[in-house]
Design a protein around this motif. Structure first.
Motif, PDB file in Angstrom:
ATOM      1  N   ALA A   1      -0.132   7.926   5.899  1.00 42.33           N
ATOM      2  CA  ALA A   1       0.180   6.981   6.946  1.00 42.33           C
ATOM      3  C   ALA A   1       0.097   7.564   8.410  1.00 42.33           C
TER       4      ALA A   1
ATOM      5  N   GLN B   1       0.670  -1.236   0.047  1.00 40.74           N
ATOM      6  CA  GLN B   1      -0.023   0.057   0.018  1.00 40.74           C
ATOM      7  C   GLN B   1       0.938   1.086   0.048  1.00 40.74           C
ATOM      8  N   TYR B   2       2.048   1.155   0.477  1.00 42.22           N
ATOM      9  CA  TYR B   2       3.060   2.394   0.610  1.00 42.22           C
ATOM     10  C   TYR B   2       4.120   2.398  -0.647  1.00 42.22           C
TER      11      TYR B   2
ATOM     12  N   VAL C   1       2.150   9.634   0.687  1.00 36.98           N
ATOM     13  CA  VAL C   1       2.164   8.234   1.505  1.00 36.98           C
ATOM     14  C   VAL C   1       2.604   8.651   2.941  1.00 36.98           C
TER      15      VAL C   1
ATOM     16  N   VAL D   1       9.589   2.521   3.406  1.00 35.57           N
ATOM     17  CA  VAL D   1       9.395   3.618   2.568  1.00 35.57           C
ATOM     18  C   VAL D   1      10.819   4.320   1.848  1.00 35.57           C
TER      19      VAL D   1
ATOM     20  N   ALA E   1       8.337   8.251   8.268  1.00 38.54           N
ATOM     21  CA  ALA E   1       7.696   7.299   7.302  1.00 38.54           C
ATOM     22  C   ALA E   1       7.521   5.948   7.831  1.00 38.54           C
TER      23      ALA E   1
END
Length: 385
Positions: A184, A149-150, A180, A319, A315
């Motif tokens: 998140a 998803q990231y 992202v 990522v 992050a």
């Protein structure tokens, strides 16, 4: 209108700075973090690196009236990202950065060391860089499985944009990475307590292991893949820079910025070609102003480095490595292709690549050093045979 306010040189400088900074700062942060830097030390390192390459580019361009673009050593940062940290932590790494900078200064002032550096066979040097980059470029694949998803939006953005313009592929992926991170973190934009970055001095701790395991490979990979090609690009554009003083100058800026965490300042190749192109200015004698503007923007980005590091610090895991991996994929392809291009040197290159990529550590030396030694020995034996 004054020449220095020319629209084309200003815009070229801005594009060069955006591409140069945002295409590679994730790799620099990966390397700095691997060396054991704290968040405040990482912010200081990014700021010092940006200021060093900005001021060096401004100074060299104004002095020689040529579009001399300067960068931090992205291959060097990639090397740090896969190198075991020094026993003394980040202080040991800072000492290694100082030694690498001093070696670069000496290489610029003392021709025998310059010749010794350029004597490293090109296929072996490219193979060493490809071996360094292999594990980094594999991280987006791992992330696509573990955190799809990231990772997938970043990978897809880089791939799609690179089909149209490779230079802007990574900056575009940086924007997606920012989205992202905000997603998140529940739609919030994390900011540090202070917008302006504070420099943080790190007292160096010298060791033989740091010199041989970090400083020497950092010096070699920066000279072979950055400084020497940087001079070659300018000559290809019909400029005649002074190689020795230019290399000594970037080495000097490396020494000055190392105590604040910056690994290595070097001559740039890709952004130098952008500054030296007709798009920068119709008159070749005025194109140096594009490099000056780029240097000014680098300094501006560096002042706000703390915002960038604070943002990336929150992050999700993997990522930043994902972004670093896709950003270096093109460099990996180019290095691997160059390493295997010459049939007579493929065995030496392959051996260098395998040993470097293995990540082996022996007698305090990492895989990059052993790969370079083994590949060079095989190259010499083959050449004499």
């Amino acid at each position: 209108m004054p020449v220095w306010l020319d629209r084309s040189t200003f815009l070229t400088g801005l594009v060069v700075a955006v591409v140069g900074f945002f295409s590679s700062f994730p790799i620099l942060l990966q390397g700095i973090n691997q060396m054991g830097a704290s968040p405040s030390q990482a912010a200081s390192a990014l700021m010092a690196a940006a200021l060093a390459m900005g001021l060096a580019g401004i100074g060299l361009s104004l002095w020689q009236r040529m579009p001399i673009s300067v960068a931090w050593s992205t291959p060097g940062a990639a090397l740090l990202a896969v190198t075991a940290p020094d026993a003394a932590g980040f202080a040991g790494a800072v000492a290694a950065f100082l030694v690498a900078g001093l070696l670069t200064m000496i290489a610029g002032l003392w021709k025998p060391l310059t010749r010794a550096t350029t004597m490293v066979p090109a296929p072996v040097a490219h193979a060493m860089l490809a071996g360094i980059l292999l594990s980094i470029c594999a991280r987006p694949v791992l992330a696509a499985v573990e955190i799809p998803q990231y990772a997938l939006p970043i990978i897809a953005t880089w791939f799609i944009v690179s089909r149209f313009n490779r230079l802007f592929a990574t900056p575009a992926a940086v924007l997606v990475m920012g989205a992202v991170i905000i997603w998140a973190n529940g739609g919030t934009w994390p900011l540090p307590d202070y917008v302006l970055t504070a420099p943080e001095f790190v007292a160096p701790v010298f060791s033989w292991g740091g010199v041989m395991g970090i400083a020497l490979p950092l010096f070699v990979v920066t000279m072979a893949t950055q400084n020497v090609p940087g001079i070659a690009v300018l000559r290809a554009e019909r400029y005649d820079p002074s190689p020795g003083p230019s290399i000594a100058a970037v080495g000097g800026f490396s020494v000055l910025s190392a105590p604040f965490g910056a690994p290595a300042t070097c001559l740039a190749a890709i952004t130098a070609a952008m500054c030296a192109s007709p798009d920068a200015h119709p008159d070749p004698e005025q194109r140096y102003l594009a490099a000056v503007w780029a240097g000014l923007f680098y300094c501006l980005f560096g002042i706000f480095a703390g915002v960038i590091t604070a943002f990336t610090a929150v992050a999700p895991a993997m990522v930043l490595p994902t972004l670093a991996g896709v950003a270096l994929f093109g460099v990996f392809v180019g290095s691997a292709s160059a390493a295997m291009a010459d049939p007579s040197g493929r065995e030496a290159a392959a051996l260098t690549f395998v040993i470097t990529a293995s990540g082996v550590s022996f007698l305090g030396l990492g895989g990059a050093v052993w790969g370079l030694i083994a590949g060079s020995l095989v190259w010499m034996l083959r050449s004499r045979g």
